[in-house]
Design an enzyme around this catalytic site. Structure first.
Site, PDB file in Angstrom:
ATOM      1  N   GLY A 138       0.331  -5.091   0.933  1.00  0.00           N
ATOM      2  CA  GLY A 138      -0.563  -5.263  -0.061  1.00  0.00           C
ATOM      3  C   GLY A 138      -0.413  -5.914  -1.467  1.00  0.00           C
ATOM      4  O   GLY A 138      -1.546  -6.508  -1.958  1.00  0.00           O
ATOM      5  N   GLU A 192      -0.841  -9.326  -0.761  1.00  0.00           N
ATOM      6  CA  GLU A 192      -2.160  -9.573  -0.584  1.00  0.00           C
ATOM      7  C   GLU A 192      -3.091  -9.775  -1.926  1.00  0.00           C
ATOM      8  O   GLU A 192      -3.736 -10.274  -2.189  1.00  0.00           O
ATOM      9  CB  GLU A 192      -2.718  -8.441   0.540  1.00  0.00           C
ATOM     10  CG  GLU A 192      -2.228  -8.745   1.932  1.00  0.00           C
ATOM     11  CD  GLU A 192      -2.484  -7.490   2.756  1.00  0.00           C
ATOM     12  OE1 GLU A 192      -2.179  -6.416   2.462  1.00  0.00           O
ATOM     13  OE2 GLU A 192      -3.272  -7.659   3.801  1.00  0.00           O
ATOM     14  N   GLU A 231       4.577  -5.440   7.233  1.00  0.00           N
ATOM     15  CA  GLU A 231       3.757  -4.329   7.995  1.00  0.00           C
ATOM     16  C   GLU A 231       4.201  -3.870   9.467  1.00  0.00           C
ATOM     17  O   GLU A 231       4.459  -2.813   9.913  1.00  0.00           O
ATOM     18  CB  GLU A 231       2.293  -4.555   7.994  1.00  0.00           C
ATOM     19  CG  GLU A 231       1.534  -4.629   6.608  1.00  0.00           C
ATOM     20  CD  GLU A 231       1.609  -5.631   5.715  1.00  0.00           C
ATOM     21  OE1 GLU A 231       2.486  -6.526   6.159  1.00  0.00           O
ATOM     22  OE2 GLU A 231       0.895  -5.677   4.691  1.00  0.00           O
ATOM     23  N   ALA A 266       0.791  -1.206  -0.019  1.00  0.00           N
ATOM     24  CA  ALA A 266      -0.250  -0.108  -0.026  1.00  0.00           C
ATOM     25  C   ALA A 266       0.866   1.173   0.022  1.00  0.00           C
ATOM     26  O   ALA A 266       2.085   1.102   0.470  1.00  0.00           O
ATOM     27  CB  ALA A 266      -0.711   0.135   1.260  1.00  0.00           C
TER      28      ALA A 266
HETATM   29  N1  COA Z   1       4.430   3.237  -0.667  1.00  0.00           N
HETATM   30  C1  COA Z   1       4.862   4.199  -1.282  1.00  0.00           C
HETATM   31  N2  COA Z   1       6.079   4.599  -2.176  1.00  0.00           N
HETATM   32  C2  COA Z   1       6.921   3.434  -2.061  1.00  0.00           C
HETATM   33  C3  COA Z   1       6.564   1.983  -1.585  1.00  0.00           C
HETATM   34  C4  COA Z   1       5.423   2.041  -0.755  1.00  0.00           C
HETATM   35  N3  COA Z   1       4.846   0.803  -0.441  1.00  0.00           N
HETATM   36  N4  COA Z   1       7.612   1.338  -1.844  1.00  0.00           N
HETATM   37  C5  COA Z   1       8.551   1.968  -2.526  1.00  0.00           C
HETATM   38  N5  COA Z   1       7.968   3.258  -2.674  1.00  0.00           N
HETATM   39  C6  COA Z   1       8.910   4.487  -3.461  1.00  0.00           C
HETATM   40  C7  COA Z   1      10.022   5.021  -2.619  1.00  0.00           C
HETATM   41  O1  COA Z   1       9.658   5.744  -1.746  1.00  0.00           O
HETATM   42  C8  COA Z   1      10.785   5.536  -3.648  1.00  0.00           C
HETATM   43  O2  COA Z   1       9.982   6.645  -4.091  1.00  0.00           O
HETATM   44  P1  COA Z   1      11.173   8.028  -4.263  1.00  0.00           P
HETATM   45  O3  COA Z   1      12.065   7.589  -5.549  1.00  0.00           O
HETATM   46  O4  COA Z   1      10.117   9.109  -4.720  1.00  0.00           O
HETATM   47  O5  COA Z   1      11.764   8.269  -3.167  1.00  0.00           O
HETATM   48  C9  COA Z   1      10.553   4.548  -5.077  1.00  0.00           C
HETATM   49  O6  COA Z   1       9.365   3.798  -4.748  1.00  0.00           O
HETATM   50  C10 COA Z   1      11.544   3.628  -5.067  1.00  0.00           C
HETATM   51  O7  COA Z   1      11.789   2.855  -3.915  1.00  0.00           O
HETATM   52  P2  COA Z   1      13.255   2.584  -3.108  1.00  0.00           P
HETATM   53  O8  COA Z   1      12.853   2.447  -1.654  1.00  0.00           O
HETATM   54  O9  COA Z   1      14.131   3.844  -3.513  1.00  0.00           O
HETATM   55  O10 COA Z   1      13.769   1.431  -3.883  1.00  0.00           O
HETATM   56  P3  COA Z   1      14.742   0.412  -3.132  1.00  0.00           P
HETATM   57  O11 COA Z   1      15.163  -0.497  -4.201  1.00  0.00           O
HETATM   58  O12 COA Z   1      15.893   0.913  -2.561  1.00  0.00           O
HETATM   59  O13 COA Z   1      13.809  -0.707  -2.250  1.00  0.00           O
HETATM   60  C11 COA Z   1      12.037  -1.791  -1.244  1.00  0.00           C
HETATM   61  C12 COA Z   1      13.094  -1.269  -2.579  1.00  0.00           C
HETATM   62  C13 COA Z   1      10.863  -2.599  -1.793  1.00  0.00           C
HETATM   63  C14 COA Z   1      12.762  -2.655  -0.467  1.00  0.00           C
HETATM   64  C15 COA Z   1      11.534  -0.457  -0.544  1.00  0.00           C
HETATM   65  O14 COA Z   1      10.829   0.487  -1.659  1.00  0.00           O
HETATM   66  C16 COA Z   1      10.541  -0.610   0.533  1.00  0.00           C
HETATM   67  O15 COA Z   1      10.837  -1.343   1.538  1.00  0.00           O
HETATM   68  N6  COA Z   1       9.489  -0.384   0.272  1.00  0.00           N
HETATM   69  C17 COA Z   1       8.192  -0.475   1.359  1.00  0.00           C
HETATM   70  C18 COA Z   1       7.824  -1.925   1.374  1.00  0.00           C
HETATM   71  C19 COA Z   1       6.737  -1.959   2.414  1.00  0.00           C
HETATM   72  O16 COA Z   1       6.761  -1.802   3.607  1.00  0.00           O
HETATM   73  N7  COA Z   1       5.303  -2.274   1.984  1.00  0.00           N
HETATM   74  C20 COA Z   1       4.293  -2.698   2.764  1.00  0.00           C
HETATM   75  C21 COA Z   1       3.572  -1.528   3.086  1.00  0.00           C
HETATM   76  S1  COA Z   1       2.142  -1.804   3.995  1.00  0.00           S
END
Ligand code: COA
Length: 261
Positions: free
Chosen positions: A112, A115, A135, A67
């Site tokens: 999400g 999910e 989460e 999400a």
């Molecule tokens: N919601 C909003 N934005 C998200 C996102 C999310 N769930 N996951 C990634 N993004 C965005 C980042 O903020 C970033 O945006 P920006 O370039 O404007 O800063 C862009 O996507 C790229 O992500 P980034 O974190 O730079 O890539 P990465 O390769 O370093 O890491 C992940 C990848 C997936 C490990 C990391 O993005 C992450 O942990 N995301 C969240 C995962 C999460 O907790 N999901 C569950 C949510 S309930």
């Protein structure tokens, strides 16, 4: 309808590919995207043209990275319940769809995203896919059905480990736990395999396929008597034209020509 966050293409064979298209945010599900997914599946329900659906994420890096955390951050105790319920409704709409739905998981399927993949009827993945429910790292729990579907799909022990540690698993591990049916090297190969499976299913009697989905979903719902539903659905199938066609074709040693009636 025009979509801001989804790309939808339907081939002449009736296979529809729904691509979540927010690559700069790793296809994170913001509220608008969730509303569009809901709308897209209502259109699948109403369509006679669509024979099978593939849900995937744009690019190679992510299916859906969860999400949208910038929207999650605004939630409070008052509005969060509705937020979760709406998401659950949309994912249930996908799960209950009588048209087969495959998740084609490329890269991250987190929160999400995991999910969403689990709400589809089954899943294919690329070798770079990663599944998880992280989460707890944000001080919350899965809210779009993850606590229920993950536990039913891979069993309580592994599901609890994933949800309590926030760890991710790769596609080989997901295959071992029955979370995915096939792992393919590239996204192109995964889409091709998904199309092949959906085309194979589309040759079967559509009403029977819908009943299989409904009965299998009921097996995961302890409040419903799945055996009774199965007997009722079996009887319904026996009243269809396609049942007559299927049995007659077998006896006449020819391929059946199902019409969905
Ligand atoms: N919601 C909003 N934005 C998200 C996102 C999310 N769930 N996951 C990634 N993004 C965005 C980042 O903020 C970033 O945006 P920006 O370039 O404007 O800063 C862009 O996507 C790229 O992500 P980034 O974190 O730079 O890539 P990465 O390769 O370093 O890491 C992940 C990848 C997936 C490990 C990391 O993005 C992450 O942990 N995301 C969240 C995962 C999460 O907790 N999901 C569950 C949510 S309930």
């Amino acid at each position: 309808m025009d979509y801001n966050n989804l790309q939808i293409e339907t081939s002449d064979t009736g296979i529809q590919i729904i691509t979540i298209n927010r690559p700069d945010k790793l296809n994170a599900l913001n509220i608008e995207t969730m509303q569009e997914l809901d709308q897209a599946f209502h259109e699948v329900y109403d369509s006679t043209r669509v024979k099978g659906v593939i849900v995937t994420g744009s690019g190679e890096k992510a299916f859906v990275a969860g999400a949208d955390i910038s929207e999650l951050a605004e939630l409070n105790e008052l509005n969060a319940r509705k937020f979760a319920e709406r998401g659950q409704e949309t994912f249930k709409l996908i799960e209950d769809c009588h048209t087969p739905v495959i998740a084609a998981v490329n890269g991250f399927a987190l929160g999400g995203g995991c999910e969403l993949a689990m709400a589809c009827h089954f899943r294919l993945a690329t070798t770079n896919a990663k599944f998880g429910q992280p989460e707890v790292n944000l001080g919350i729990i899965p809210g779009y059905g993850g606590t229920q579907r993950l536990t039913k799909l891979i069993g309580q022990g592994k599901a609890l480990e994933l949800m309590m540690t926030g760890d991710t698993i790769d596609s080989e591990e997901a295959l071992k736990f029955g979370m995915v049916n096939y792992v393919l090297e590239t996204k192109g190969e995964m889409i091709a395999k998904s199309v092949e499976l959906l085309l194979k299913i589309s040759k079967k009697a559509p009403l029977a396929i819908g009943q299989v989905i409904e009965c299998a979903n009921t097996a995961l719902n302890s409040e419903q008597n799945g055996y009774q539903l199965e007997a009722n659905s079996f009887a319904n199938c026996c009243g269809t034209e396609d049942f007559k066609e299927g049995t007659t074709a077998f006896l006449e040693k020819r391929s059946p020509n199902f019409t969905g009636n």
